[in-house]
Enzyme design. Structure first.
Site, short mmCIF file in Angstrom:
data_model
loop_
_atom_site.label_atom_id
_atom_site.label_comp_id
_atom_site.label_asym_id
_atom_site.label_seq_id
_atom_site.Cartn_x
_atom_site.Cartn_y
_atom_site.Cartn_z
N CYS A 188 0.83 -1.21 0.00
CA CYS A 188 0.00 0.00 0.00
C CYS A 188 0.86 1.26 0.00
CB CYS A 188 -0.92 0.01 1.20
SG CYS A 188 -1.53 -1.62 1.61
N CYS A 232 -12.90 0.17 8.33
CA CYS A 232 -11.99 -0.32 7.29
C CYS A 232 -12.08 0.53 6.02
CB CYS A 232 -12.35 -1.76 6.90
SG CYS A 232 -12.47 -2.89 8.29
N SER A 233 -10.93 0.74 5.36
CA SER A 233 -10.95 1.42 4.07
C SER A 233 -11.49 0.46 3.01
CB SER A 233 -9.55 1.92 3.71
OG SER A 233 -8.64 0.83 3.66
N HIS A 262 -9.23 3.76 -1.35
CA HIS A 262 -7.86 3.25 -1.21
C HIS A 262 -7.49 2.31 -2.36
CE1 HIS A 262 -4.15 2.03 0.46
NE2 HIS A 262 -4.55 1.05 1.22
#
Lengths: 387, 132
Positions: free
Chosen positions: A85, A208-209, A334
Site C-alpha cells: 500500500c 476499514c478502508s 484506497h
C-alpha cells in the site's frame, strides 16, 4: 542533493470504475497532471509508477512500460515501484531522488490500482500479500485482523475505545463530502460505525478502508527550473522511508509503527521543522486504528492520546492539525498503489489553496504519510507552499 | 496462496513440531525459523530447536469475515502469542470459551488442521493454541 518541487498534479475520481480500465485511468490522471504542470510531454525524462498487485487484480504486469506507452512517452525509462500500500509513496520518493540527484530535471510519478475487476474475496487475498503470507495469513489471519491485533493492544495499554476509533471514520467521511474525487461522499455517525458489524474484533466494517479503483499523478521538477513551467510550485522539504519486520508478531511494540516514527523523525530533521509547523497531514488510515497510531507516531499527539484527540475533534478541518482533508483512505478510497500519490495531490491542492470546500486555513506546510502492509514500509514527505 | 501445494509441505517439519531456530550468540529464539539472526547478523549462529509448547497471549482478535479456506471456522480467534522462551508469532486460539481469550492468558500447543488446498485437496496441518 538539490531541491525538488511538485509542479503539477492530477487524479481520477476514486471509486468503482467498472467502465474504465487500468490504462484509461493512467491516461486520465497523467494528462491532467501534465496540463496542470504547464509542460509538454516531451519534457518528461523518466517515469516512476507505484502499483501493488496488478498481476493479481487484472493479470497485468510490466506496468512501467504500460504507463510510458499509454502516455505516448516512449522511449523514456519507466519503472514500477512496489511496496504494497506504500507503492505510491515509494514511487514518489524514487522520483524525488532521481531529480534531487541531478540525474533528471523533470519526471512524472504515477500511482494506480484497478481493484474491482475481481471479487472482493480474491481482492482480499491479493491484499494479504502485503503481510507475511507464509506464516501469518497462512494461519487464517486477514489484513483487518492484523490491525485488529494492534487495536486491541492499544485499547489495553492506553484505554482507547471503539468509539474513539470510530471518530476517525466519522471525521474522514465528513471531509469527503467536500471532495469531488472521493469514493464515499456521505457523512456517517459514530452510531453508524458502531453498528456496522465486526470484521475482526474490535474493527467493524466502517473502521476499514474500501476496495477502490483510481490513479493519481504528480510532476516533479528541479526547484531551480520549476518557475519556467509553473507559477505555483510546491517544494518538497523532506523525503524519508523506513522498513520494519514483515510479520506483525516480530515487532517490539504493537501499539505504533516504528517505521513511521523513524521516517517522521528523519523527515522533520531534514525539513528543520517540528510537528507543530504542519497544518495539513494526509495520513495512512487503512483502518481507523491506523490513523490513531499515525497521529501519535508522526508526533502530533503523545503516544496513547491519539484516540482521545480524534474523539475531541483535534484532527478535524482547521483544528490543531487538519488530518485527511481528502477523506483519507477510509472515505476518499484506497486504490492501494495510487494512495501515496493521491496524498501528494491533496497536499499540493491544500498548499495552493485549491481544495475548495475542504480547504484548510493558512496552510504553509503539509505532510504525507504512506504505509505498506502493517507497517513494514513507511514513507513520509513534507511540503512547503510556494510563495 | 492456499492453492500453492509446496507452501503446505515445505515447512511441514517446522509446523508439525513447532521447530524454530535459536541464536547461539545472543540467545534469541525465532519462530518461524530464520536463516540470519536479526540482532547479530553475521556474528550470529542459528541452530534449529524445538520450541517450548507453552506461552501467553499478547493480543487477540475474533475474526468474523474469514478468508477463503477458513469460512467454515468463522468466527474464530487469532492471537499473537509469546512462548516461554520469548519467541512471538501469530496463531489461532481454539477449544476455548470466548471469555477466556484474554491478554496474558496462558496457552498451550495443540495439533490441528489449518486449511485445505483448493485445487489438490491437500490438507495443511500445524499448530494452534488453547487457553489452559
Amino acid at each position: 542533493m538539490r531541491s525538488v518541487s511538485v509542479i503539477g498534479v492530477g487524479m481520477t475520481k476514486f471509486g468503482e470504475h467498472w467502465d474504465s480500465s487500468f490504462r484509461e485511468m493512467v491516461g486520465e490522471a497523467g494528462a491532467k497532471a501534465v496540463k496542470d504542470a504547464g509542460i509538454e510531454g516531451r519534457e518528461l525524462q523518466a517515469i516512476y509508477g507505484g502499483c501493488m498487485a496488478s498481476g493479481r487484480f487484472i493479470g497485468q504486469e510490466h506496468i512501467g512500460a504500460l504507463i510510458a506507452d499509454q502516455m505516448g512517452l516512449n522511449p523514456i525509462p519507466s519503472t514500477r515501484c512496489e511496496a504494497a500500500c506504500a507503492s505510491g509513496g515509494v514511487a514518489f520518493r524514487q522520483g524525488f531522488l532521481s531529480v534531487a540527484s541531478g540525474a533528471y530535471d523533470v519526471v512524472a510519478v504515477g500511482g494506480v490500482e484497478k481493484m474491482t475487476d475481481i471479487s472482493t474475496e480474491d481482492a482480499a487475498l491479493a491484499l494479504g500479500g502485503a503481510g507475511d503470507q507464509e506464516w501469518e495469513l497462512f494461519n487464517g489471519a486477514t489484513f483487518p485482523a492484523i490491525y485488529a491485533l494492534m487495536a486491541r493492544r492499544h485499547m489495553l495499554d492506553y484505554g482507547t475505545t471503539e468509539e474513539q476509533m470510530a471518530a476517525c471514520a466519522v471525521k474522514n467521511h465528513a471531509n469527503a463530502t467536500h471532495n469531488p474525487y472521493a469514493q464515499y461522499r456521505r457523512a456517517v455517525t459514530i452510531e453508524d460505525v458502531m453498528n456496522s458489524g465486526y470484521i475482526a474484533e474490535p474493527l467493524k466494517l466502517l473502521d476499514c478502508s474500501p476496495i477502490t479503483d483510481g490513479a493519481a499523478v504528480a510532476i516533479l521538477c528541479a526547484t531551480e527550473k520549476a518557475r519556467q513551467f509553473s507559477s505555483k510550485p510546491v517544494e518538497i522539504l523532506a523525503s524519508s522511508q523506513a522498513s520494519d519486520s514483515l510479520a506483525l508478531a516480530d515487532r517490539k511494540s504493537l501499539t505504533g509503527l516504528s517505521a513511521t516514527r523513524i521516517a517522521a523523525e528523519q523527515a522533520f530533521k531534514q525539513a528543520k521543522l517540528s510537528p507543530a509547523d504542519i497544518q495539513v497531514a494526509e495520513v495512512h488510515d487503512c483502518f481507523t486504528i491506523a490513523e490513531v497510531m499515525a497521529i501519535e507516531d508522526l508526533g502530533f499527539f503523545k503516544k496513547g492520546t491519539g484516540g482521545k484527540a480524534s474523539a475531541d475533534g483535534e484532527t478535524a478541518l482547521n483544528a490543531r492539525v487538519s488530518v485527511n482533508t481528502s477523506g483519507g483512505l477510509k472515505a476518499c478510497g484506497h486504490p492501494v498503489g495510487a494512495t501515496g500519490v493521491k496524498q501528494v495531490v491533496e497536499a499540493c491542492w491544500q498548499l495552493r489553496g485549491e481544495a475548495e470546500g475542504r480547504q484548510a486555513a493558512n496552510v504553509e506546510h503539509a505532510l504525507t504519510h504512506n504505509v505498506g502492509g502493517s507497517g513494514a514500509t513507511a514513507v513520509v514527505h513534507i511540503f512547503k507552499r510556494g510563495d | 496462496m492456499r492453492d500453492a501445494l509446496p507452501l503446505i509441505w515445505r515447512n511441514s517439519s517446522e509446523r508439525y513440531q513447532l521447530k524454530g531456530t535459536v541464536c547461539e550468540n545472543c540467545g534469541t529464539a525465532y519462530f518461524p525459523p530464520r536463516k540470519i539472526c536479526a540482532k547479530c547478523r553475521r556474528k550470529g549462529r542459528l541452530v534449529a530447536k524445538i520450541m517450548p509448547h507453552d506461552g501467553k497471549i499478547v493480543s487477540y482478535s475474533k475474526i468474523h469475515a474469514a478468508p477463503a479456506g477458513f469460512e467454515v471456522e468463522a468466527p474464530y480467534f487469532v492471537a499473537i502469542i509469546e512462548l516461554s522462551n520469548g519467541a512471538r508469532f501469530l496463531t489461532q486460539i481454539v477449544d476455548t470459551p470466548d471469555e477466556k481469550v484474554r491478554e496474558g492468558a496462558a496457552v498451550r500447543l495443540v495439533f490441528r488442521r489449518i486449511c485445505e488446498d483448493e485445487k489438490e485437496g491437500a490438507i495443511a496441518y500445524g499448530y494452534k493454541f488453547k487457553v489452559v
